[in-house]
Each structure stands twice: as structure tokens, then as C-alpha cells.
Design a protein around this motif. Structure first.
Motif, PDB file in Angstrom:
ATOM      1  N   THR B  76     -74.076  23.843 -42.297  1.00  0.00           N
ATOM      2  CA  THR B  76     -75.178  24.347 -43.108  1.00  0.00           C
ATOM      3  C   THR B  76     -76.487  24.302 -42.340  1.00  0.00           C
ATOM      4  OG1 THR B  76     -74.039  23.614 -45.103  1.00  0.00           O
ATOM      5  CG2 THR B  76     -76.427  23.956 -45.268  1.00  0.00           C
ATOM      6  N   ILE B  77     -76.742  23.213 -41.662  1.00  0.00           N
ATOM      7  CA  ILE B  77     -77.972  23.085 -40.873  1.00  0.00           C
ATOM      8  C   ILE B  77     -78.005  24.138 -39.778  1.00  0.00           C
ATOM      9  CG2 ILE B  77     -79.170  21.581 -39.229  1.00  0.00           C
ATOM     10  CD1 ILE B  77     -78.053  19.286 -41.189  1.00  0.00           C
ATOM     11  N   GLY B  78     -76.874  24.308 -39.101  1.00  0.00           N
ATOM     12  CA  GLY B  78     -76.807  25.328 -38.054  1.00  0.00           C
ATOM     13  C   GLY B  78     -77.167  26.706 -38.615  1.00  0.00           C
ATOM     14  N   ILE B  79     -76.569  27.026 -39.752  1.00  0.00           N
ATOM     15  CA  ILE B  79     -76.814  28.336 -40.346  1.00  0.00           C
ATOM     16  C   ILE B  79     -78.272  28.499 -40.746  1.00  0.00           C
ATOM     17  CG2 ILE B  79     -76.308  29.783 -42.364  1.00  0.00           C
ATOM     18  CD1 ILE B  79     -73.406  28.552 -42.236  1.00  0.00           C
ATOM     19  N   PHE B  83     -81.613  29.475 -35.271  1.00  0.00           N
ATOM     20  CA  PHE B  83     -81.687  29.428 -33.807  1.00  0.00           C
ATOM     21  C   PHE B  83     -80.813  30.539 -33.224  1.00  0.00           C
ATOM     22  CE2 PHE B  83     -83.050  24.828 -32.582  1.00  0.00           C
ATOM     23  CZ  PHE B  83     -84.163  24.946 -33.376  1.00  0.00           C
ATOM     24  N   PRO B  84     -81.200  31.075 -32.067  1.00  0.00           N
ATOM     25  CA  PRO B  84     -80.409  32.179 -31.496  1.00  0.00           C
ATOM     26  C   PRO B  84     -79.049  31.755 -30.952  1.00  0.00           C
ATOM     27  CG  PRO B  84     -82.268  31.600 -30.063  1.00  0.00           C
ATOM     28  CD  PRO B  84     -82.455  30.848 -31.344  1.00  0.00           C
ATOM     29  N   PHE B  85     -78.900  30.476 -30.557  1.00  0.00           N
ATOM     30  CA  PHE B  85     -77.614  30.015 -30.046  1.00  0.00           C
ATOM     31  C   PHE B  85     -77.130  28.849 -30.901  1.00  0.00           C
ATOM     32  CE2 PHE B  85     -74.753  27.429 -27.616  1.00  0.00           C
ATOM     33  CZ  PHE B  85     -74.052  28.294 -26.794  1.00  0.00           C
ATOM     34  N   ILE B  86     -75.991  29.041 -31.596  1.00  0.00           N
ATOM     35  CA  ILE B  86     -75.408  27.949 -32.385  1.00  0.00           C
ATOM     36  C   ILE B  86     -73.924  27.946 -32.088  1.00  0.00           C
ATOM     37  CG2 ILE B  86     -75.117  26.930 -34.662  1.00  0.00           C
ATOM     38  CD1 ILE B  86     -77.209  29.219 -35.511  1.00  0.00           C
ATOM     39  N   LYS B  87     -73.409  26.804 -31.768  1.00  0.00           N
ATOM     40  CA  LYS B  87     -72.014  26.734 -31.340  1.00  0.00           C
ATOM     41  C   LYS B  87     -71.367  25.462 -31.884  1.00  0.00           C
ATOM     42  CE  LYS B  87     -69.059  28.802 -29.080  1.00  0.00           C
ATOM     43  NZ  LYS B  87     -68.950  30.259 -29.165  1.00  0.00           N
ATOM     44  N   ILE B  88     -70.169  25.591 -32.432  1.00  0.00           N
ATOM     45  CA  ILE B  88     -69.438  24.406 -32.858  1.00  0.00           C
ATOM     46  C   ILE B  88     -68.305  24.148 -31.866  1.00  0.00           C
ATOM     47  CG2 ILE B  88     -68.015  25.739 -34.497  1.00  0.00           C
ATOM     48  CD1 ILE B  88     -68.114  23.125 -36.281  1.00  0.00           C
ATOM     49  N   VAL B  89     -68.277  22.943 -31.325  1.00  0.00           N
ATOM     50  CA  VAL B  89     -67.224  22.543 -30.397  1.00  0.00           C
ATOM     51  C   VAL B  89     -66.211  21.746 -31.198  1.00  0.00           C
ATOM     52  CG1 VAL B  89     -66.661  21.212 -28.345  1.00  0.00           C
ATOM     53  CG2 VAL B  89     -68.811  22.480 -28.451  1.00  0.00           C
ATOM     54  N   SER B  90     -64.998  22.280 -31.350  1.00  0.00           N
ATOM     55  CA  SER B  90     -64.023  21.651 -32.237  1.00  0.00           C
ATOM     56  C   SER B  90     -62.654  21.593 -31.569  1.00  0.00           C
ATOM     57  CB  SER B  90     -63.952  22.479 -33.529  1.00  0.00           C
ATOM     58  OG  SER B  90     -62.677  22.356 -34.115  1.00  0.00           O
ATOM     59  N   ALA B  91     -61.913  20.527 -31.858  1.00  0.00           N
ATOM     60  CA  ALA B  91     -60.580  20.372 -31.278  1.00  0.00           C
ATOM     61  C   ALA B  91     -59.640  21.492 -31.729  1.00  0.00           C
ATOM     62  CB  ALA B  91     -60.009  19.013 -31.680  1.00  0.00           C
TER      63      ALA B  91
END
Ligand SMILES: Nc1ncnc2c1ncn2[C@@H]1O[C@H](COP(=O)(O)OP(=O)(O)OP(=O)(O)O)[C@@H](O)[C@H]1O
Ligand SMILES: Nc1ncnc2c1ncn2[C@@H]1O[C@H](COP(=O)(O)OP(=O)(O)OP(=O)(O)O)[C@@H](O)[C@H]1O
Ligand SMILES: Nc1ncnc2c1ncn2[C@@H]1O[C@H](COP(=O)(O)OP(=O)(O)OP(=O)(O)O)[C@@H](O)[C@H]1O
Ligand SMILES: Nc1ncnc2c1ncn2[C@@H]1O[C@H](COP(=O)(O)OP(=O)(O)OP(=O)(O)O)[C@@H](O)[C@H]1O
Ligand SMILES: Nc1ncnc2c1ncn2[C@@H]1O[C@H](COP(=O)(O)OP(=O)(O)OP(=O)(O)O)[C@@H](O)[C@H]1O
Ligand SMILES: Nc1ncnc2c1ncn2[C@@H]1O[C@H](COP(=O)(O)OP(=O)(O)OP(=O)(O)O)[C@@H](O)[C@H]1O
Ligand SMILES: [Mg+2]
Ligand SMILES: [Mg+2]
Ligand SMILES: [Mg+2]
Ligand SMILES: [Mg+2]
Ligand SMILES: [Mg+2]
Ligand SMILES: [Mg+2]
Lengths: 268, 268, 268, 268, 268, 268
Positions: B76-79, B83-91
Motif C-alpha cells: 500500500t505504501i509503495g502504491i 515514486f517512479p521506481f517501486i519493486k518488490i523482491v520476493s522469494a
């Protein structure tokens, strides 16, 4: 990519100083007498290496809690020494490389230094160079053995070398025989209230009358890094954060207290 | 297949938001004041990174019990950051890959972020990224060291980065020095009775008069995930489960009690 | 031979049912109310997955002592669900394969399932899939991490999946965070005297008048597997073992007692 | 690069003596009767190997605290022996090499020695050769086993060999069966006050009248290395450090006390 | 050489029996009622496998102290079964092979067995197959997992298999879940005085009047292997050892006592 | 170089005896009744293997403290047996080889022996063959398993084999199941005063009147190796060491006492 990795480490004097400046981005503040004494002492070692014919190698460890300013101090000494070869060995340039590649890079830095009459090598955050983790504990014994030997190997005739290590885990280094491998070790402490007041005065972000009060909100001892982070957060409160540092307006005590006291935000 | 693995991670803005939306599939409900306060605090950090010239890097850990809503909050915070670059690093995107490939992927995300003026990276479920298991304990030290260094490495001049980590194993992270590598850490809690009533009211699946009673059947504290699962199971009881959410009819208290109290079905 | 290994796993509906039937070769007997309740509960989950739009993924663990009927139960549910994709993941098809090959096979099963609107995956004897042994303890962390992530990864939009795991080592799974990775766990128990009588009545291998007596020779609790093995051994005593099951003649109580009481033959 | 590594070790008599001289760069001082007795004893072993037909192999360990002068002593004995083959095996020439390469190099030195009628091999800092670290503990068992066997293997007929080992970790060597693999072991001690006075007198850097006083500032026992380092630091205080050793002027007692007593500078 | 290794294992009926005969070179003696009861029991299992349609797989472990006759017993049962496929899996044919090769060989034996209507597989000295050693403890988990799965995998329809394992380390097997993987386990004991007298009488190497006396010199319980070794040693005392077994003359009691009582010769 | 390594081991009778003679370079002295009894006992085993048809394999371990004469004793028995195949397996010929190469070499020696009607194999210093070290402890399980199996595998029909092992670590061998793998084990002790006097008398290096006195300077028990080393050192004291053994002159008691009592020289 070992080759290309090494290229990044090639000593290029100007670049080296730039890298060192990166370690103290917002400049150096007066952190009190204890920090000053350490800096003077290490500068004596710089002179001993420069002048004495009987000291081809001097090794000195700066140890202390996380964020207490060890790296900034080592970088400052490197910059002020004026030695022709100054190099910082840091895990930041070795992310994801294999142990043996890292060993090769570290050894290369020492062998480059042996070609200069006067050199300083900073081994920054030794536990990170060693890939240390307390669970196990695990670390790279190959890198450890390389550092243990390099810390005792004399440069060739006529070359002189000062090695400055930094670490937050002095007890771990001791159990690895790394502590005894340094000629001298110095403890870089957290700030005490008097030191904090000094820093706040120099930063000029509080009304002078508020400084004593502001410090009472803080723990008895905190690292310089944490003090700077808290001020930075408090500086966001006003209309335009940047102005606080320019002196346009001051941080409100109440706002500072709120941030320091927020119980859901834990420390670092 | 490292290459193709990387391709999947390539920052494509729309895709990134879609991935984030997947983390809160059925929308966000009001989970009470404590959750709201955390969200507000992290949004302050978003602003600090956006505005301050002295904060090129801010790192913040959301920790708390399994299913308490950490990932949904981070997404939610990312959305909302814009910001122009948002990335989730997930297993989830790295199943079965080798440690070194995973390191390369994680490092690549940071290096992509360094090219954007403002970035958010979510390191989701850090214990899973580290392949942690409590027996041994075992984990990937290569990945740990990569994250430890990346969490402290400043982006290049003019680039700013907020890192949000999530984890249910804060004590483990502490013993790995990972906790101290974050500037701030916040605890995302389970729901208390008042929070549960709030959620049930908003969901509107019970008769308003039954809500207080329904909550008495539950433990003093449960994660949002478990509350939603119990309601879902209870919703199956009637003629047509889907109608409950549409408001066609309500969950019977007795049926809800039966499901919660079934002793052969243990919790999660 | 990874390739050829995968071929064996390819979902072919008829073959899948045949494999499931192999798990309950001699048919299913009534094992008492506790077994029946578990079966009814899991059938509810089958319905929830089939109908609810809010449950794309439901994961359920059947745990209990060796031989208590977990695999037979999971197979029965799979068969009765009528879902288009049903797959059992078992160590029997992976003997001697490497960890990474096994991971690839397990992941492939999930990815095949994601292509079907409704799927059931049985992870049979999870400790065997993990190559677990209590000395050390040792197990494949690569396989564990794969399963941990797959158990939480949602299928793509519109696809729904029920995962049923079986295990005799629930405490071990707990210490691996595997227990918490399942939404629900159910305990499949050993038989109590009343359950045993039920089974013996249905089998019709004793004179009805002998059943109560026969059960007194047994422990307070035994798994269904052991009860069937003891009867099988006792059935060998007569002229022609096979006839007992056909009802031609009955097991002699005295002979049954002799076998159960033979002190040099230890249990399983 | 195993090949090239071996080349470095090739016995070249002059070069060997140069290497040994490097181990006692500033010459040998009289360290008191205990050091002298050890040196006399080992010289007896040199004679036994030279003359006796019944002693083809004699092995002797010099053990004692870090910096007590073990390596300098071993080098001195090697130089004074006049044997045609003298070789020091040191970790300094093997940085970053693999275990098997190191084993090959060590074995090669012994096999070269077997070709000379009279040989001395110095195994310097055995714990470093073994890549020992106390955490774990870890070390190279391959190298250990190689040394254990080489220490007991007789040279071929007519060839005689004296092996001198040095180590600061005698307890560790004992638990590795390495201590028992040596025929004899001798303890090289730290200096006691009388020994320190002897050294200071010979160095002539204090006013003779100040020597007794200077020694009172030091611990009851310190290694020769540390005494020399403290004097070196104190010698920097004056106008021109180099002059102190030339006798131009003396170290001021007060300055010496200040350096010894500086509490932020810890020992080595 | 995996290939050639497999060739050695190829089932060739005559060869198999020869191998089994090697396990009881000097013939079988009557070791008393307990050994006889075990043999009868396992022969019942042979019949059950032969006749019952409900027992496609039966697994039985013979465990007991070293030298108690487990292997000889298993071999005897194999020979007497008359089954068309009988195979002994022994570490003697796998010396120095890699774990994966051994797994392949063991699996191959089971798959060969699946092609025969009636089979017996002897897993001899399971701890040796597992490369078990108590220090650590260490063993091959790959081989263990292979055996664990094979012991539970049913042969294809219409094929029947009896597996007989032997082991001296039943507690170790238990902690590996191997004990529970067998349907039945039987303890093969050491000999008690009555059993020893039986054996000595049958061997006819003492004067009948001496047998009771001879047995008093022995421990309360000894394995058959040790009894045979002691007699063999005592038989060397006379003019011509071989004659004792042919009955030419008898072992002198005094000589037997001397050998049994020799305190420098310790037991096995 | 496995190939070439094997070549060195090829049985060449003359060479084998030379190797054995190397194990007792200065001849065998009378070490007292206990040593003599062991030698007689093992010679009995030699005869049993030679004559009995029921003993195709006999295995015997000589264990005792370091330097007590185990290897010299085993070599002597080998030489005196007159068997056509005698081989000593020693770590000295395997320095730096890989585990699997060592296994291959050891197995090759046994397979060579199986081709000779009568063979003796000496497994010298088993802990060194196993690369054992007490820290950990660590050792080669591959080599251990190879030896465990070879010690129990019968030679082919008509071939007979005596295996003599030596070890100073009987407790370690026990915990590895190696002790139980030998049929017999014998303890080779240190010398007691009476034994020492015997040795000194035979050596004739003291005045007969001094022998009793000389022994009082020694510990209650010492290994033969240490006694010989002390005499050797004392023999260096006179004008010309070599003469002592030729009887030209005797060792002075006072000089012997001085050497034995030198407190800086520690024992071995
Ligand atoms: N004297 C100083 N004046 C101003 N800023 C400082 C000073 N010393 C350190 N800092 C700042 O404080 C932060 C932490 O300092 P630094 O990285 O040197 O600490 P450290 O002890 O090396 O920390 P770590 O243990 O994490 O390596 C940095 O941002 C640095 O620029
Ligand atoms: N505020 C909320 N409103 C509605 N649903 C929520 C909310 N927070 C979380 N959820 C839902 O609850 C479930 C669990 O949330 P989430 O995955 O974020 O928890 P988590 O703390 O990250 O769990 P884990 O420890 O397993 O990673 C998800 O299905 C999520 O969509
Ligand atoms: N309800 C039942 N009626 C008849 N036979 C059954 C029933 N349940 C299980 N069995 C039989 O009992 C035996 C053991 O059952 P199953 O393999 O399902 O147990 P399990 O709990 O999975 O055992 P394990 O722990 O070994 O995996 C099988 O032969 C199975 O066919
Ligand atoms: N007798 C001596 N006279 C003068 N200098 C000496 C003497 N002995 C040793 N030194 C010097 O002291 C320092 C340490 O000596 P050395 O390296 O031999 O000690 P060490 O016991 O081998 O140390 P370490 O345990 O670190 O290997 C060296 O610089 C050496 O030159
Ligand atoms: N009943 C018997 N009659 C005669 N000899 C026997 C009998 N049982 C065993 N033996 C002999 O005793 C010796 C040991 O028997 P066996 O190898 O079967 O024992 P084991 O229990 O398998 O031993 P281990 O634990 O070492 O594997 C063998 O030489 C075997 O031939
Ligand atoms: N009976 C003897 N007479 C003379 N010398 C002997 C005798 N026994 C042993 N020695 C000598 O004593 C020394 C040690 O003997 P040996 O190597 O056989 O002992 P060990 O017990 O095998 O020692 P380790 O435990 O180190 O292997 C050798 O030099 C050997 O020649
Ligand atoms: Mg730092
Ligand atoms: Mg999460
Ligand atoms: Mg099962
Ligand atoms: Mg040294
Ligand atoms: Mg056996
Ligand atoms: Mg020996």
C-alpha cells in the motif's frame, strides 16, 4: 570478472580521495575530546611511519559500536596524511564475489601498496569483509587467513605501510586472533551528553536555549549516526526541512520529543 | 536461465503496481489505530526521502507475527508513494534458483533503483529470501551478506532510495545483525478485540448486534489473516457463500461458533 | 533424466486416479467417528475452493502417527472431489534424484495445477520429500524452501487450488515453519477399542462373539495399518489363508492371541 | 600457478639466508638467560644431527606467546648451523593458495631436504600454515595430516634433517596430536624485568639512571616485540626520532610513561 | 564403472545361492531354542508372502549383537525359501563406490525383484550400507532415504517381495526412522550357557565330560562367532589342529582355559 | 598419479622386507616379558592362519601409547612369518593424496593379497590412515568404511590372510566400531623400570653399576622410543658420541641426570 573487479580497485589517486570523501558526506563535526584524542593518536602513527626507518609496517584497529564514526575517522586520517597511496578496502565493492576473488582483490591492494614509498590501507568493516554472521558463527576462513598474514607481512625494503582497520565486533575479532594481529587498537565511543551538546551547537538547528533540554530526551549514550538521523527526522516536521540546516528556522523542542519518544519506532 | 530470471524482474512500472495490488487482493480494511499509525509513520519516511538532500537512503523494517498484514501494508505504501521506481523482491519469483543467482537478482534491483531519482524497494519476507530454517539454523550467508551491504550502501549522488523490509522473525534478524542494518523498525501487531470489531463492522457479514458476541469466541489476539479465513469458512455454511459479502444474508452466530470451536481443526 | 522424470509426473487424469487407488488397495473401512469427521471437514474445504471467489488457495495438513491412514484419506478425498487436476507428489517417484531435480518436479506440479481451474495437490509424507532424518537433524533445505514458498503463492486469477499434505512428524514440521505455512491442520489418530471393533466387524474375520475378546489382546491405541497386519498374520494360521476374508472360516482367538503375544516379534 | 609457486620455494642458498635475515631485521639483542639457554639447547640438537648416525631426524618445537621471539630464534639457529640446506616454510609465501597446493609446497621442501646430507626446515607459525581459527575451530586437516606424517617420516639413508617448528598455540597443537609428533618442545617466554633492563641497556635509548624506573611502568611480563614497539613510539616524541638509536639524545622518562599509560591505546 | 558394478549384481540364480552359502561357510549348528524360534517365524513370513494376495510386501529386521549369527540366519532362510529371486545387498560389493552409485545399485536390485513373482532381498549389515559411524554421527542420508522409500514401496500388481534386513545397531536404526519402516523386527541373541553346551556337543571337540566345565570359563553370554573363534584358537594347541574337528583327539581343558584367560588378549 | 601411486605399492618381495626393516632401523632389543608375550601370541596367529582350514581371515590389533614399539613389533612378525605376501599400508606413502585414491590403494593391497595363498597386511597407524584429528573430531569416513568392510571380507577359497593393525588411539577406534572389527586386540605397553634396566644392560652404554641409578631418574613408565632418544642425547655429551655405542666409554650419570632433568625441554 575477477579481472574487471580488480580494475575497479586500481589505485588512482584522485578517485581514492573521492571515495574517502563519500565516507563523510556531510562534513566532520566536533564530537568531543575522546574522538579528537583518537584522531591525534593515529596522526602520530602516520608520522612514525613517515619518518622512522625501524617501522616499515604499523597496524591499528578502530573499534566501537555501530555508527560511532569509525569509517569517517579513518577516511579523514587517510585524506589528511597526504600519503601517495591510500586505499579503502570495503565489502561494498565486492558484493556477490567469491571468497577467492575477494582474497585476490585484498592481496592486490597490499601488493600495490608495496610499490609506493608510503601507503595507507583502510580495511573497512572487517566483519563484513569476512562475511561474518553470529549464527553458527560463520565467516570466510580463507579471507580471514589472508588478512591475518597480510597484517604481519613486512613490505619490501624502503616501503612503509600503515593499515587502519575498522570493526564493531571487537570480541569476535579477538576470538579470531585478529585483534592480536594489530599493533594497536583504539575504541571509538558513542557520544555522551556533553559531546551531543557540542554537536548540536555546531549544527545550529535548535535554539541555543533548547539544546540542554533536547539532550535530556536522549539516551545516556548514542552513536553520532543516530543523533544525526533523529535530527534529520525532526527537521522534516516544519514547512520546508532544508531550511533548518540553512538556519531559516529551528526545530521545535516538542516536535523533537515526539519523534524521540514514539514507541512504535524502535531505535537505530 | 539467470538471464531470463532477470527479465522477469525488469522494472516495468505498470507491472510493478499490478504485483503490489496482488498483495492486497480483497482491498484494505481499517485494522485499528495501531495499523494506521504505522502507515502514517512510513508515509513520513516517504516524504523525507522525497524532500531531504541529506537522506539519500532510508531503511525501515516492518516486523510482526505471521499474517498480521505486513506485506499488504508495504504494498500500500509503495502504491501511494507515487515514486517512479517501486519493486518488490520476493522469494516467489526465485523458487529453486541458486544462491548466487538470487544475489545477482537482488543486487540488480538495487542497481536499477540507483538509476531512478526516487525509488522504493520492498524486501518481502526476508527470512524466505535468506532461505532460513530454524533447525540448524540454516540460511544462505551469501544472500545475507549481500543484503547487509546493500542496506548500508548509499545510492549515487542525486538518487534517493527507501527500503522497506518485512519479516516475522525479528529475533533471528537481530542475531544476524540485520536488525541493526535498518535505520528504523516498526512492529505490525495482531488484532485486538476492538480492531476485530472494526473489521467485522466494515465487512458487514454479521448482524450488527452479533458482532460483539462473535468476537468473544476468538482469542485475545489474532492476525488479520486468520480472522478473514474464519469468516470465509463460516460464509460457506449458508446456501450460497458469495452472497454473504454482497449482504444478501448474514453469518449465523451458532455456525461461526461451531467453526471456531472445532477442536480437530487447529489454528492458522 | 530430469526430463524423463518429469514425464512420469505429467498429469494424465486416468493415471492419476489409478495412482490414488494404489494408496487404498484393499478398499476403505469405517475407522470410527473421528476419521469420518476429518473426512467430512476436508470435503467442506473442497467445496469452499470450488465455490468461493475469495479462496484461490487453501492448504491443509493431515498429521498423525505412522500407519494411521493419512495417505489413504487424502487419496479418497482426491478421488471424491471430482476436480479435473489431482496429483500426488510422493518420494516413491523420486528415488535417488538430486535435490534440484526434485524441486523442479514439485514446482512443475504446481505450475501444471495453475493451468487447471480446480486442482488438488497431495504432498504425501512431507518428511520423506524433505529427505528428513532425525539424526543431525538433516534434510533438504532447498526442497523445504520450495515447499514453503509454493504453499503461500496464490494461483493466477481464476485458478483455484487445494493442497493436502501428510506427515507423521508434526513437531518437526513446526520447527521448520511448515506447520504455520498451512491454513489448517488435522490430526488423524490411531484406533481406539471401539474403532477396532468397528473394523473387525466390517472385515468379518472373527466370530462376532470373539470380537470384544480379540480387542482386549491389543494395545489401547494402534494404527489401522498394524491392526490389518496382525489380522493378515493370523489369517495365515489356517489351512488356506485366503478363505478367511471370503468368510469360509474364522480366525481362532487362541491363534490370534499367540501372534499378538509373541514377545520376540516386536511391533509395527 | 602451483608450478610458479613452487619455483619461489626452490632452495637457493644465498636467498634462503636473506629470507632468514628478514626475520631479525634490526639484529639480535640479549634477551636474558632463558632465551640464551634455549638457543644453546637447540644448537646441541644441530650438533647431534650433524654427528650422530642414529639420529637421521630430530624435530623440535619452539612455542610461546605472540611476539616472544620464536621466529627470530629459529632463523638465528638456521643461520648459525652452516647446514647446506636451510628453508623456512611460512604462510607469507602461500597467501590465497589452495590447501592441496600448500601441501604440495610443504612436501616439496621436505623432498628437497632429503637430497641434502644435512638440512634444517623451519615450519614457521604452524597455526597459520594450518589456517587455524579458534572459532569452530577450523583448520586445514589436509595440511595437518601432511605435517603429522612428514614430522615422523625418516629421510633416506645417509640424509639428516632437523625440523624446527614455531607456534603460539601449544594447547591447540596438543589437541591435534602435533605436540607429540615433535621429539622435543621448548617454551620461549616473555621478558621479565631483569630481561627488559638487559635489553634497554644494550639499546642505550634511556639515560642509564632511568632504566630501572622505565621498567616499573611496564607489565610484569611482556614479549620482546611489544617492548621494541613501545620504545619506537616513545622515540618519535623528540625532535628527530632516528637520533635516539644513534645516541644523539635519550628518551624522556615522562614521555615514555605517557605512551605506556595512554588508556585509549590498548596493548599488543 | 557404475555399469560394471551393476553387472556384478545381476541376478544369476546359481551364483546367488553360492553367495548365500559363503555366509555360513562351516555349516549351521543348533544354537538353541531362541535361534530356532526366529528361524521358524521368518519361515512363516516366507509362506505368507508366497500365499497371501493381501501381502505384496513384507519387511522384517533381524537385529542383535555383532557375531550373533544374523547374516547366516538370513542366508539360510533365503536358501530354504526356494523363491526364484534371492539377492543379498552387501557393502562388500560396493567398496569405495560413491553414494549415488550405491543408491543406483540398491534400487536396481529392487527393480529386478519387481520382475519376479516371488522375491527375497537381504539388506545385510544396514549400518555398513549406510556408511554409518557413531562419531558425529555420520552416514549417507542419500542411501538412507533410498532404503526408507524402498522399504515402503509396493511391488507392482502380482509381484511379491520379502525384505530381510540385518543390523547390530537397532537404536541407531530407530533414531533414523528405519526401525518403524520394517513391519516386524526380531532380536537374534548371544548364546547362553545351555546354548553353548548344545554347540560344543554338536562340534564334538571336547571330551563330553569336559563340556560343562569348559562353559564355566566363558562369559554368561557370548556370540556364536566368538565361541567358534575361541575353539579354533584352542584347536591350534595340539600336534595337528585339523584333527580336532575330525575327532582324532580332543581339546585339553587346561589349554582352553589358558586361551580364554589370557589377559593380554582382549575379546572379540 | 593414482596409477603411479599404485605402482609404488606393487608387491615386490625383497622391497617389502626392506620397508619392514626400515621400521626397526637400529635392531630389536629385549623389552621385557610383556613385549615378548605379545610377540609369541601373534606368532601363534601366524601359525593358525598357515595351518587351519577354518581360518581364512584373522585380524589383530596392536594398540598402545605412542612410541611403545607397535610398528617395530608388527614389522618383526611380518619378517619372521616367511609368508610370500607381506605388505605394510602406511600414510607415509600417501601424503597429499585424495581420500578416494587412498581407498583405491588400500583395496588394491587386499586384492593383491587375495592372489597369494598366505598373506600378511600391516595397517600401520590406523588413525593416520584415517586422517584422524581429535578436534571435531574429523577423519575420512570413506577410508574408515573401506577398512571396516575389508577387515570382515573373507579372502576367496584357498587364500588366507592375517591383518595386523597398529594404533595409539584405541578409544577412538572403539567409537568407530573399528575395535570390534578386529578378532583380537593386544596392548603394547610402555616400559617399566625392570624393562628399562634390561634395555640399558643390552645397550651397554652405562657402567653396569650405574644402571639402577640411571633408571631412578626416569618416570615410572616411558615408551621405548623416549628411552632411546634420551640415551642418544646423553651420548652427545662426550668427546665423540659414536664411541658410546661401540663401548669406548660410558655415559656419565651426572650428564644423563642433567638432560633428563632439564625443565625447559619438555618430554616426548
Ligand atoms: N565527526 C563527524 N561529524 C559528522 N558526521 C559524522 C562524524 N562521524 C561520523 N559521521 C557520520 O555519521 C554516520 C556514521 O559514521 P560512520 O559510518 O563513520 O560510522 P561507523 O562507526 O563506521 O559505522 P558502522 O559501524 O555502521 O560502520 C555517517 O553518516 C557519517 O558521515
Ligand atoms: N488491512 C487489511 N485489510 C484487508 N485485508 C488485509 C489487510 N491486511 C492484510 N490483509 C489480508 O490478510 C492476509 C495477510 O496479509 P499479509 O500477507 O500482508 O500479512 P503478512 O504479515 O505479510 O503475512 P506473512 O507473515 O505470512 O508474510 C492477506 O490476504 C491480505 O490481503
Ligand atoms: N479406512 C481404511 N480402511 C482400510 N484400510 C485402510 C484405511 N486407512 C488406511 N488403510 C490401510 O492401512 C495402511 C496404512 O494406511 P496409510 O498408508 O494411508 O497410512 P499413513 O498414515 O499414510 O501411513 P504412513 O505414516 O506410513 O505414511 C494402508 O495399507 C492402507 O491401505
Ligand atoms: N633477541 C632479539 N633481539 C632483537 N629483536 C628481536 C629479538 N627477538 C625478536 N626480536 C624482534 O621482535 C619481533 C618479534 O619477534 P618474532 O617475530 O621472532 O616473534 P615471534 O615469537 O615469532 O612472534 P609471533 O608469535 O607473532 O610469530 C621481531 O621484530 C623481531 O625482529
Ligand atoms: N548357527 C550357526 N552355526 C554355525 N556357525 C554359525 C551359525 N551362525 C553363525 N555362524 C557363524 O558365526 C559367524 C558369525 O555369524 P554371522 O556373520 O551370521 O553373524 P552376524 O550376526 O551377521 O555378525 P555381524 O554382526 O558381524 O554381521 C560366521 O562365521 C558364521 O558362519
Ligand atoms: N624392541 C625394540 N628394540 C629396539 N628399538 C625398538 C624396539 N621397539 C621399538 N624400537 C624403536 O623405537 C622407536 C619407536 O618404535 P615404533 O615406531 O615401533 O613405535 P610405535 O609404537 O609404532 O610408535 P608410534 O605410536 O609413534 O607409531 C623406533 O625408532 C623403533 O626402531
Ligand atoms: Mg563503518
Ligand atoms: Mg508477508
Ligand atoms: Mg502415508
Ligand atoms: Mg613468529
Ligand atoms: Mg552380519
Ligand atoms: Mg607406529
Amino acid at each position: 570478472d575477477f579481472k574487471s573487479a580488480l580494475d575497479e580497485v586500481k589505485p588512482a589517486f584522485g578517485a581514492a580521495i573521492n571515495t574517502l570523501e563519500m565516507c563523510r558526506l556531510n562534513g566532520m563535526l566536533n564530537c568531543g575530546e575522546r574522538h579528537a584524542h583518537i584522531q591525534r593518536t593515529v596522526m602520530t602513527f602516520v608520522e612514525q611511519v613517515r619518518k622512522s626507518e625501524r617501522t616499515p609496517l604499523l597496524t591499528c584497529l578502530l573499534e566501537g559500536p555501530g555508527g560511532s564514526g569509525k569509517t569517517a575517522l579513518a577516511a579523514t586520517i587517510g585524506i589528511e596524511s597526504g600519503f601517495p597511496f591510500i586505499k579503502i578496502v570495503s565489502a561494498e565493492n565486492m558484493i556477490g564475489l567469491q571468497e577467492s576473488t575477494k582474497c585476490g582483490m585484498i592481496t592486490k591492494v597490499f601488493e600495490d601498496a608495496y610499490k609506493s614509498p608510503l601507503s595507507i590501507i583502510i580495511l573497512d568493516d572487517i566483519e563484513r569483509l569476512l562475511e561474518f554472521v553470529d549464527i553458527g558463527p560463520r565467516f570466510s576462513n580463507v579471507i580471514l587467513q589472508t588478512i591475518l598474514v597480510l597484517l604481519k607481512r613486512s613490505p619490501p625494503k624502503g616501503r612503509k605501510l600503515l593499515v587502519i582497520g575498522t570493526s564493531s565486533l571487537v570480541r569476535v575479532l579477538e576470538s579470531m586472533s585478529l585483534l592480536d594481529a594489530f599493533n594497536v587498537h583504539l575504541n571509538v565511543p558513542q557520544l555522551k551528553p556533553a559531546d551531543m551538546k557540542q554537536v548540536l551547537k555546531e549544527l545550529n538547528v535548535f535554539n541555543p536555549a533548547d539544546i540542554d533540554n533536547a539532550v535530556t530526551a536522549l539516551d545516556e549514550e548514542i552513536p553520532i549516526k543516530r543523533l544525526l538521523m533523529l535530527i534529520e527526522m525532526a527537521a522534516q516536521g516544519g514547512d520546508e526541512g532544508a531550511n533548518v540546516y540553512k538556519g531559516d528556522h529551528k526545530i521545535e523542542l516538542a516536535h523533537f520529543f515526539e519523534i524521540v519518544g514514539d514507541h512504535i519506532v524502535f531505535r537505530n
